[in-house]
Design a protein around this motif. Structure first.
Motif: not given
Lengths: 121, 110
Positions: A46-51
């Motif tokens: 599951e993709w959660v976040a990106v910076l």
């Protein structure tokens, strides 16, 4: 060689907070963004976040928006995932992965080994 | 942000070919289409095997190929080998700087 090492996982009670770290080496840290991807026990990714590489633009999955925050420390070549108001459904192995590309061309070319978060009373 | 749809499992004999599908919607695969694919062996981190729809990273066998038609992307593994037994995940950009993975396909090499 490119290396990503996650740390900070553990057992935490529902409603509490935890901060995960992703230490990067082997590439120019500020040139790449970092994604966070999680995998619940026995489940899929599951993709959660990106910076992004600019260190300012960050985006989140609906399931964690408002509770999780990504950041980075350039002096330590380390990305962070601050997780607040943790729920049982956040229990998972959390991976950080390097962003190679941008937007629709983006993909995750290097992954860490993951750090396990267990939310339980 | 609904997960892309993959068959839960698949199987093949050594030397055979197998295709794994990944079905999304016009909001992800259908519009952006540059799906990436990942291979995950038990207890290991995922490994990138296909990016930008059909490109292979250096070191990935040319037995892995991928394509897309409409809202469905496909990964084909030819000349199956025992080491190909793993879980396979597709991933697509979903707009708004978000990404969505497929549910994963467990491949068994008989």
């Amino acid at each position: 060689q490119v290396q990503l090492v996650e740390s900070g996982g553990g057992v935490v009670q529902p409603g509490r907070s935890l901060r995960l770290s992703c230490a990067a080496s082997g590439f120019t840290f500020i040139n790449y963004g970092i994604h966070w991807v999680r995998q619940a026990p026995g489940k899929g990714l599951e993709w959660v976040a990106v910076l992004w590489s600019d260190g300012r633009n960050n985006y989140y999955a609906d399931s964690v928006k408002g509770r999780f925050t990504v950041s980075r420390d350039n002096s330590r070549n380390t990305h962070y995932l601050q997780m607040n108001s943790l729920r049982a459904e956040d229990t998972a192995l959390y991976y950080c992965a390097r962003a190679d590309g941008h937007l629709e061309k983006d993909h995750f070319d290097y992954w860490g080994q993951g750090t396990l978060v267990s939310v339980s009373s | 942000q609904s997960a892309l749809t993959q068959p839960a499992s698949g199987s093949g004999s050594p030397g055979q070919s197998i295709t794994i599908s990944c079905t999304g919607t016009s909001s992800d695969v259908g519009t952006y289409g540059l799906v990436s694919w990942y291979q995950q062996h038990p207890g290991k981190a995922p490994k990138l095997i296909i990016y930008e729809g059909s490109k292979r990273p250096s070191g990935v066998s040319n037995r892995f190929s991928a394509s897309k038609s409409g809202n469905t992307a496909s990964l084909t593994i030819s000349g199956l080998q025992t080491e190909d037994e793993a879980d396979y995940y597709c991933c697509s950009y979903a707009g708004g700087s978000t990404w969505v993975f497929g549910g994963g396909t467990k491949l068994t090499v008989l």
